[in-house]
Motif scaffolding. Structure first.
Motif, PDB file in Angstrom:
ATOM      1  N   GLU A 150      42.628 -52.802  92.806  1.00 45.89           N
ATOM      2  CA  GLU A 150      42.960 -53.810  94.051  1.00 45.89           C
ATOM      3  C   GLU A 150      44.025 -54.746  93.677  1.00 45.89           C
ATOM      4  OE1 GLU A 150      39.500 -54.548  97.096  1.00 45.89           O
ATOM      5  OE2 GLU A 150      38.581 -54.689  94.993  1.00 45.89           O
ATOM      6  N   LEU A 151      44.009 -55.272  92.605  1.00 51.48           N
ATOM      7  CA  LEU A 151      45.240 -56.238  92.431  1.00 51.48           C
ATOM      8  C   LEU A 151      46.468 -55.538  92.037  1.00 51.48           C
ATOM      9  CD1 LEU A 151      43.374 -58.644  89.797  1.00 51.48           C
ATOM     10  CD2 LEU A 151      44.022 -59.061  92.074  1.00 51.48           C
ATOM     11  N   CYS A 152      46.330 -54.513  91.511  1.00 54.58           N
ATOM     12  CA  CYS A 152      47.451 -53.378  91.345  1.00 54.58           C
ATOM     13  C   CYS A 152      48.198 -53.086  92.543  1.00 54.58           C
ATOM     14  CB  CYS A 152      47.362 -52.194  90.629  1.00 54.58           C
ATOM     15  SG  CYS A 152      47.018 -52.347  88.553  1.00 54.58           S
ATOM     16  N   ALA A 153      47.220 -52.680  93.587  1.00 56.04           N
ATOM     17  CA  ALA A 153      47.886 -52.307  94.814  1.00 56.04           C
ATOM     18  C   ALA A 153      48.475 -53.444  95.477  1.00 56.04           C
ATOM     19  CB  ALA A 153      46.494 -51.666  95.727  1.00 56.04           C
ATOM     20  N   LEU A 154      47.840 -54.627  95.358  1.00 59.53           N
ATOM     21  CA  LEU A 154      48.617 -55.840  95.883  1.00 59.53           C
ATOM     22  C   LEU A 154      50.023 -56.155  95.228  1.00 59.53           C
ATOM     23  CD1 LEU A 154      45.221 -57.911  96.364  1.00 59.53           C
ATOM     24  CD2 LEU A 154      46.761 -57.445  98.193  1.00 59.53           C
ATOM     25  N   MET A 155      49.827 -55.822  94.025  1.00 62.79           N
ATOM     26  CA  MET A 155      51.229 -55.947  93.204  1.00 62.79           C
ATOM     27  C   MET A 155      52.249 -54.969  93.717  1.00 62.79           C
ATOM     28  SD  MET A 155      53.134 -57.496  91.161  1.00 62.79           S
ATOM     29  CE  MET A 155      52.159 -58.519  89.981  1.00 62.79           C
ATOM     30  N   ALA A 156      51.728 -53.900  94.055  1.00 63.39           N
ATOM     31  CA  ALA A 156      52.662 -52.696  94.553  1.00 63.39           C
ATOM     32  C   ALA A 156      53.211 -53.083  96.021  1.00 63.39           C
ATOM     33  CB  ALA A 156      51.832 -51.415  94.832  1.00 63.39           C
ATOM     34  N   LYS A 157      52.460 -53.648  97.033  1.00 57.21           N
ATOM     35  CA  LYS A 157      52.680 -54.020  98.128  1.00 57.21           C
ATOM     36  C   LYS A 157      53.883 -55.052  98.019  1.00 57.21           C
ATOM     37  CE  LYS A 157      49.243 -54.342 101.013  1.00 57.21           C
ATOM     38  NZ  LYS A 157      49.489 -53.643 102.300  1.00 57.21           N
ATOM     39  N   THR A 158      53.501 -56.133  97.074  1.00 62.05           N
ATOM     40  CA  THR A 158      54.292 -57.246  96.966  1.00 62.05           C
ATOM     41  C   THR A 158      55.682 -56.918  96.719  1.00 62.05           C
ATOM     42  OG1 THR A 158      52.432 -58.880  96.599  1.00 62.05           O
ATOM     43  CG2 THR A 158      54.389 -59.322  95.649  1.00 62.05           C
ATOM     44  N   LEU A 159      55.712 -56.121  95.765  1.00 57.57           N
ATOM     45  CA  LEU A 159      57.086 -55.650  95.137  1.00 57.57           C
ATOM     46  C   LEU A 159      57.869 -54.834  96.141  1.00 57.57           C
ATOM     47  CD1 LEU A 159      56.086 -54.451  91.528  1.00 57.57           C
ATOM     48  CD2 LEU A 159      57.816 -56.159  92.162  1.00 57.57           C
ATOM     49  N   PRO A 202      61.403 -51.099  95.566  1.00 55.02           N
ATOM     50  CA  PRO A 202      60.425 -49.823  95.816  1.00 55.02           C
ATOM     51  C   PRO A 202      59.994 -49.155  94.747  1.00 55.02           C
ATOM     52  CG  PRO A 202      62.591 -49.342  96.709  1.00 55.02           C
ATOM     53  CD  PRO A 202      62.647 -50.900  96.309  1.00 55.02           C
ATOM     54  N   ARG A 203      60.967 -49.023  93.477  1.00 54.47           N
ATOM     55  CA  ARG A 203      61.048 -48.077  92.350  1.00 54.47           C
ATOM     56  C   ARG A 203      59.915 -48.790  91.587  1.00 54.47           C
ATOM     57  NH1 ARG A 203      64.154 -44.169  91.189  1.00 54.47           N
ATOM     58  NH2 ARG A 203      66.006 -43.840  92.503  1.00 54.47           N
ATOM     59  N   GLU A 204      59.681 -50.196  91.472  1.00 49.70           N
ATOM     60  CA  GLU A 204      58.878 -50.635  90.670  1.00 49.70           C
ATOM     61  C   GLU A 204      57.428 -50.438  91.429  1.00 49.70           C
ATOM     62  OE1 GLU A 204      60.403 -54.683  88.929  1.00 49.70           O
ATOM     63  OE2 GLU A 204      62.003 -54.148  90.500  1.00 49.70           O
ATOM     64  N   ALA A 205      57.564 -50.864  92.723  1.00 54.51           N
ATOM     65  CA  ALA A 205      56.630 -50.790  93.488  1.00 54.51           C
ATOM     66  C   ALA A 205      55.594 -49.425  93.308  1.00 54.51           C
ATOM     67  CB  ALA A 205      56.529 -50.943  95.036  1.00 54.51           C
ATOM     68  N   ARG A 206      56.514 -48.252  93.095  1.00 52.99           N
ATOM     69  CA  ARG A 206      55.829 -46.977  92.952  1.00 52.99           C
ATOM     70  C   ARG A 206      55.199 -46.865  91.766  1.00 52.99           C
ATOM     71  NH1 ARG A 206      60.847 -42.995  94.353  1.00 52.99           N
ATOM     72  NH2 ARG A 206      61.059 -44.884  95.686  1.00 52.99           N
ATOM     73  N   GLU A 207      55.502 -47.302  90.910  1.00 53.23           N
ATOM     74  CA  GLU A 207      54.815 -47.334  89.437  1.00 53.23           C
ATOM     75  C   GLU A 207      53.275 -47.841  89.340  1.00 53.23           C
ATOM     76  OE1 GLU A 207      55.545 -45.719  86.907  1.00 53.23           O
ATOM     77  OE2 GLU A 207      57.403 -45.329  87.865  1.00 53.23           O
ATOM     78  N   TRP A 208      53.450 -49.119  90.279  1.00 47.87           N
ATOM     79  CA  TRP A 208      52.107 -50.072  90.425  1.00 47.87           C
ATOM     80  C   TRP A 208      51.276 -49.252  91.274  1.00 47.87           C
ATOM     81  CZ3 TRP A 208      50.299 -53.985  87.914  1.00 47.87           C
ATOM     82  CH2 TRP A 208      51.216 -54.727  87.090  1.00 47.87           C
ATOM     83  N   TRP A 209      51.703 -48.454  92.358  1.00 46.16           N
ATOM     84  CA  TRP A 209      51.004 -47.674  93.282  1.00 46.16           C
ATOM     85  C   TRP A 209      50.209 -46.628  92.379  1.00 46.16           C
ATOM     86  CZ3 TRP A 209      49.411 -49.447  97.489  1.00 46.16           C
ATOM     87  CH2 TRP A 209      50.067 -50.226  98.503  1.00 46.16           C
ATOM     88  N   ARG A 210      51.011 -45.769  91.380  1.00 44.17           N
ATOM     89  CA  ARG A 210      50.296 -45.067  90.675  1.00 44.17           C
ATOM     90  C   ARG A 210      49.382 -45.583  89.812  1.00 44.17           C
ATOM     91  NH1 ARG A 210      55.393 -42.212  90.795  1.00 44.17           N
ATOM     92  NH2 ARG A 210      56.472 -43.248  89.179  1.00 44.17           N
TER      93      ARG A 210
END
Length: 414
Positions: A170-179, A185-193
Motif C-alpha cells: 500500500e505504501l509503494c502504491a501511494l509512492m507510485a501515485k505520488t511520483l 512516470p518512469r519512476e512511478a512505473r517501477e514503484w507500481w511493479r
C-alpha cells in the motif's frame, strides 16, 4: 609507542585500536614477535577471521551497509538522520528487544498509518507526501527483512512477513501515485511493479487488484496508449473472479474510462452500469468513506460517470454527475474537485460550448495552487484545450487559456 615503532605500523595500529581496520596476517605476526607472545597474538587474529565467517556475522554487516545506504538515500531527499536520532533509535531498539517487544505487536499501528495516508493523499501536496512515504518505506523494509531472517533462522514453514508485505504494497502504491502526480512516470512505473509484487507476496488479492486499477488509472493521465492500457485491463480481468470487491470495481471503472474516449459508447455505458450495480453490493466500510482514496464511495462512482459522459458528449448526464459529486466531495479535496471541474469543462467544449467550457477550465485551473497542479489535474486541463476545434483556436479566450497552461503547467512542479 615503542612497540608500534618496532613493527613500523604506528598509524595503522591507531586505526586498528579504534576498530577502523582489521589487522593483516603480516601485522599480527610482527606484533606477536615484538611483544614476545610466542604465537598467541597471531593465533587470535586467525580466530577473529574465522568468527567473521560465522553464520550471521556477515549478514549483520550486510544489513548495516544496506541500512546506511537507505539513510543516505533519505538524506538525498532532504531527510537527514542526525547522530542524536540514530543514537536514540539504537537505544530504543535495544530496550524494545530486551523487554520482549516484537514487530508483530504494532502491525495494527502501521495499518492505521496506511489509513491516514489514504486520507492525506488528496489534500497534501505531493512533494511533502513523498518525503513522509520515503521515510516510512525505509522503516517497513527493515522490519520485513528482519522478519524474513527470523523465519529462515527458525525454519518456519509459513512466513510471518505477509502482513508487512501488505503494508509495504500500500505504501509503494501511494509512492507510485505520488511520483506520477509529480510528473515522473518512469519512476512511478517501477514503484507500481514493486507494489504489485508486495501485494502478491501478502496474499491479498483485493489489494493486488486495487493496485492494478491504480496503475491503469494513472496511465490514463500520463497519456499512455489506450490500446496498451485496455489490453492490460482485460488481461487482469481474465485472471480474477467476478466476485464484487473494491479492487475489481477499480479495474472495471478504469476500463469504462478507457472505452469512452475510443468512442465505444455501448461497451463504456455497459461497464459504467456494471460499476454502479457492483458498488451497491459492497459493504458500507468501503462505500461510505468519501475522505479516503482507499475506499470506493459515491464520489468515485460519480467521477467515472462524469468521465464517460464527458467523452461521449452527453452534457446533461455529465452535469448531473458533477452536481451529485459536489455534494459529497470534501472542500479540502481541492485536486479532486478541480478534476471534476475540468472534466465538466472538457465535456462542454466537446458538446459545442467552447467559450463556456474554456472559461470554466480557466477559472478552475487558475485557482488551483501550484503545488496541487499534479499530472492528473494538468492532463485534464490540457485535454480541454485539445478539444477546442481548430477554427476557434485563435479566439482570445482560448489564447488566454493556452498561455495560462504554458506559463504554469507541469513545469511549476519540482
Amino acid at each position: 609507542m615503542r612497540s608500534a615503532a618496532k613493527v613500523h605500523y604506528d598509524g595503522y595500529l591507531s586505526r586498528i585500536a579504534r576498530d577502523l581496520k582489521t589487522p593483516s596476517p603480516q601485522l599480527a605476526r610482527a606484533v606477536d614477535s615484538a611483544l614476545g607472545a610466542e604465537g598467541r597474538l597471531a593465533a587470535l587474529r586467525t580466530v577473529g577471521e574465522e568468527r567473521s565467517l560465522e553464520p550471521g556475522t556477515r549478514e549483520e554487516d550486510e544489513d548495516e551497509m544496506e541500512r546506511r545506504t537507505l539513510l543516505q538515500a533519505l538524506a538525498a531527499l532532504g531527510l537527514p538522520a542526525s547522530p542524536i536520532s540514530e543514537a536514540l533509535r539504537n537505544i530504543r531498539i535495544s530496550v524494545h528487544r530486551t523487554v520482549g517487544g516484537g514487530e508483530d505487536g504494532h502491525i495494527d499501528e502501521w495499518d492505521e498509518i496506511v489509513v491516514e495516508y489514504g486520507h492525506l493523499y488528496v489534500p497534501t501536496p505531493p512533494r511533502r507526501l513523498l518525503l513522509d512515504l520515503a521515510s516510512d518505506l525505509v522503516t517497513v523494509q527493515q522490519i520485513i527483512k528482519r522478519k524474513q531472517q527470523e523465519d529462515a533462522r527458525r525454519n518456519r514453514a509459513h512466513s510471518t512477513s505477509a502482513p508487512w508485505s501488505r503494508v509495504a504494497a500500500e505504501l509503494c502504491a501511494l509512492m507510485a501515485k505520488t511520483l506520477s502526480n509529480l510528473g515522473r512516470p518512469r519512476e512511478a512505473r517501477e514503484w507500481w511493479r514493486t507494489a504489485q509484487s508486495a501485494a502478491e507476496a501478502s496474499g491479498d488479492t483485493d489489494l493486488a487488484l486495487w493496485i492494478a486499477g491504480g496503475r491503469l488509472a494513472h496511465g490514463l493521465y500520463e497519456r499512455r496508449p489506450a490500446a496498451v492500457l485496455l489490453a492490460r485491463a482485460d488481461k487482469v480481468l481474465e485472471r480474477v473472479s467476478d466476485a464484487p470487491s473494491r479492487g475489481l470495481l477499480h479495474v472495471r471503472g478504469v476500463r469504462a474510462q478507457l472505452l469512452a474516449p475510443a468512442g465505444d459508447a455501448d461497451e463504456a455505458t455497459a461497464e459504467l452500469q456494471m460499476c454502479g450495480e457492483m458498488s451497491g453490493t459492497l459493504p458500507p466500510s468501503i462505500t461510505s468513506e468519501v475522505h479516503s482514496i482507499a475506499g470506493w464511495a459515491e464520489d468515485r462512482l460519480r467521477y467515472i460517470q462524469a468521465w464517460v459522459h464527458a467523452h461521449l458528449g452527453e452534457r446533461e448526464q455529465l452535469d448531473g454527475a458533477v452536481e451529485h459529486a459536489h455534494r459529497v466531495v470534501a472542500a479540502e479535496a481541492r485536486r479532486f474537485r478541480a478534476q471534476f471541474g475540468l472534466l465538466q469543462a472538457f465535456g462542454h467544449v466537446r458538446a459545442g460550448d467552447v467559450s463556456g467550457g474554456v472559461r470554466l477550465a480557466h477559472v478552475v485551473y487558475s485557482r488551483q495552487p501550484v503545488e496541487h497542479r499534479t499530472t492528473m489535474v494538468t492532463s485534464l486541463a490540457e485535454q480541454v484545450l485539445e478539444a477546442v476545434p481548430l477554427q476557434r483556436s485563435g479566439e482570445q479566450i482560448v489564447t488566454d487559456y493556452r498561455e495560462l497552461l504554458a506559463g504554469s503547467g507541469r513545469k511549476a512542479i519540482t
